[in-house]
Design a protein around this motif. Structure first.
Motif, PDB file in Angstrom:
ATOM      1  N   VAL A 200       0.777  -1.140   0.041  1.00 42.20           N
ATOM      2  CA  VAL A 200      -0.043   0.029   0.213  1.00 42.20           C
ATOM      3  C   VAL A 200       1.340   1.076  -0.135  1.00 42.20           C
ATOM      4  N   TRP A 202       1.059   4.554   1.304  1.00 41.24           N
ATOM      5  CA  TRP A 202       0.244   5.226   2.270  1.00 41.24           C
ATOM      6  C   TRP A 202       0.499   6.792   1.797  1.00 41.24           C
ATOM      7  N   THR A 256     -12.265  -5.216   0.680  1.00 39.78           N
ATOM      8  CA  THR A 256     -12.955  -4.461   1.323  1.00 39.78           C
ATOM      9  C   THR A 256     -13.025  -5.000   2.937  1.00 39.78           C
ATOM     10  N   MET A 298      -7.656   4.342   8.890  1.00 42.79           N
ATOM     11  CA  MET A 298      -7.948   3.721   7.437  1.00 42.79           C
ATOM     12  C   MET A 298      -9.157   4.089   6.797  1.00 42.79           C
ATOM     13  N   GLU A 301      -7.826   7.324   5.458  1.00 39.49           N
ATOM     14  CA  GLU A 301      -6.934   6.995   4.115  1.00 39.49           C
ATOM     15  C   GLU A 301      -7.734   6.622   3.018  1.00 39.49           C
ATOM     16  N   PHE A 302      -8.650   5.769   2.923  1.00 36.66           N
ATOM     17  CA  PHE A 302      -9.306   5.295   1.889  1.00 36.66           C
ATOM     18  C   PHE A 302     -10.876   5.852   1.459  1.00 36.66           C
ATOM     19  N   ALA A 303     -11.119   6.897   2.395  1.00 31.90           N
ATOM     20  CA  ALA A 303     -12.560   7.248   1.747  1.00 31.90           C
ATOM     21  C   ALA A 303     -12.640   8.779   1.964  1.00 31.90           C
ATOM     22  N   VAL A 322     -10.389  -1.170  -0.014  1.00 31.30           N
ATOM     23  CA  VAL A 322      -8.797  -0.787   0.189  1.00 31.30           C
ATOM     24  C   VAL A 322      -8.260  -0.912  -0.974  1.00 31.30           C
ATOM     25  N   LYS A 323      -7.534   0.464  -1.226  1.00 32.17           N
ATOM     26  CA  LYS A 323      -6.570   0.695  -2.353  1.00 32.17           C
ATOM     27  C   LYS A 323      -5.249   0.048  -2.206  1.00 32.17           C
ATOM     28  N   HIS A 324      -4.607  -0.769  -2.899  1.00 28.79           N
ATOM     29  CA  HIS A 324      -3.504  -1.272  -2.775  1.00 28.79           C
ATOM     30  C   HIS A 324      -2.662  -1.682  -4.040  1.00 28.79           C
TER      31      HIS A 324
END
Length: 400
Positions: A200, A202, A256, A298, A301-303, A322-324
């Motif tokens: 990820v 970050w 997710t 989290m 970070e993702f939303a 979850v973007k990875h």
């Protein structure tokens, strides 16, 4: 002068040692050959954080964790299931305990005492060992090894290959055996990382969370679901919860994260609808949902930007995309998928292209999550191959 044994086992991990055990108990002379200077290196590494031997659960529940290979491995695991693994370990003098999740560990929480006892028992059975010998294939029916003293040759009536997958090369599983078998016409599935973390990229705001555990979560990818924990690391996400679903992620399924798996979406919405007053959103989430800083980070970070409507925010909390950047490299994986295919083997795990040569452990094309399943599978397939090899040795010669 060539050394002579009834059986040669190549690879001194759990599968190889178990195969040697079964062959020796059947009365055959056995040598275990290992490329590294010492045996059981991956087992010892696994034991550094507490050796998880198996998962104490009913067979149907246990075997389901072997995914697409479950029907193939079922007879092998049924004959050496969770109870049999525990009985075997206790027979070697290990005191065991079972955790709240059913995971079984030696009370000493390490692998070295068990391995020492096992090697001593194998020695009592007459099993010999050669270390620092790297297998390079065959010369006719003879096995060839590179050693510090030059090329060594061992003829054998049967051979059990237990050479591991292609992860953790420094511990011995480097997959270098694959071209040798491919040259023999053995069908192989490509190696893929299993039980491995996610990469990820970050944002800077995640730096304070590096090393923080994600507890009380659930992960979903395709058909795989996990209630295990994860850890936020500098490079991404890792831990048992991630490992359990990484096969689906590897296949392209979106991941997710349910930050509150014990609450329904309606209940999360109801709690988010409470008056917020002058509290910041983070404080509101902490107060009404008991979310800790790691889970809030989290979510941010993702939303970001977070939706203002409680129902919309609740949906994200219950299924956070979850973007990875995919899985970490194969050599950083705990295990691998791929290897010798089911179709290349008979029911006794003997290669159809090389009669008298059996395969076991992680070099077979199966995978399972950590948590006892991986080790149980290695022990079970090693036992199965060893028994089949012993039966092969006992068969009367075919009439000319």
């Amino acid at each position: 002068m060539a050394m002579e044994y009834d059986a040669v086992v190549i690879g001194a991990g759990p599968a190889g040692l178990m195969a040697a055990d079964q062959l020796a108990r059947a009365g055959h002379s056995v040598v275990v050959v290992e490329a590294k200077p010492s045996v059981g290196r991956k087992l010892l590494m696994a034991g550094k954080s507490g050796l998880n031997l198996t998962r104490d659960e009913p067979f149907d529940q246990l075997i389901a964790n072997y995914g697409k290979a479950a029907d193939w491995l079922a007879p092998m695991v049924r004959q050496f299931d969770a109870q049999a693994v525990q009985d075997w370990a206790r027979g070697l003098g290990s005191e065991l305990f079972t955790g709240s999740t059913g995971r079984v560990f030696p009370k000493v929480m390490k692998a070295s005492p068990l391995l020492r006892a096992w090697l001593a028992a194998l020695g009592d059975l007459g099993v010999q060992r050669r270390t620092g010998w790297s297998w390079r294939g065959w010369d006719g029916a003879d096995l060839l090894f590179d050693t510090a003293e030059g090329t060594q040759v061992i003829p054998a009536a049967v051979t059990v290959l237990a050479l591991g997958g292609a992860s953790w090369a420094r511990l011995g599983s480097d997959g270098m055996w694959a071209p040798v078998l491919a040259d023999q016409g053995v069908a192989l599935a490509p190696f893929k990382p299993a039980n491995v973390g996610l990469l990820v990229d970050w944002s800077d705001h995640m730096v304070p969370q590096f090393g923080a555990p994600l507890k009380g979560i659930a992960l979903q990818a395709g058909d795989l679901f996990s209630r295990g924990e994860a850890v936020i690391s500098k490079r991404g996400l890792e831990g048992g919860g991630i490992y359990a679903i990484c096969a689906a992620v590897r296949g392209g399924a979106p991941l997710t994260l349910d930050l509150l798996p014990d609450l329904s979406g309606d209940e999360v919405t109801r709690r988010l609808s409470r008056p917020r007053g002058k509290a910041s959103l983070s404080n509101h989430l902490r107060k009404v949902l008991k979310l800790d800083p790691a889970r809030i980070a989290m979510l941010q970070e993702f939303a970001r930007p977070l939706p203002p409507q409680p129902a919309d925010l609740a949906r994200l909390i219950k299924a956070l995309p979850v973007k990875h950047a995919g899985l970490r490299p194969i050599d950083e994986a705990i295990s691998t998928a791929g290897g010798v295919t089911r179709g290349a083997l008979d029911e006794g795990l003997m290669l159809k292209q090389r009669p008298g040569v059996f395969c076991a452990g992680e070099m077979l094309d199966w995978e399972a999550p950590t948590g006892g399943y991986l080790l149980t599978g290695c022990l079970a397939t090693g036992r199965w191959a060893g028994r089949a090899a012993a039966q092969y040795l006992s068969k009367p010669p075919s009439p000319v």
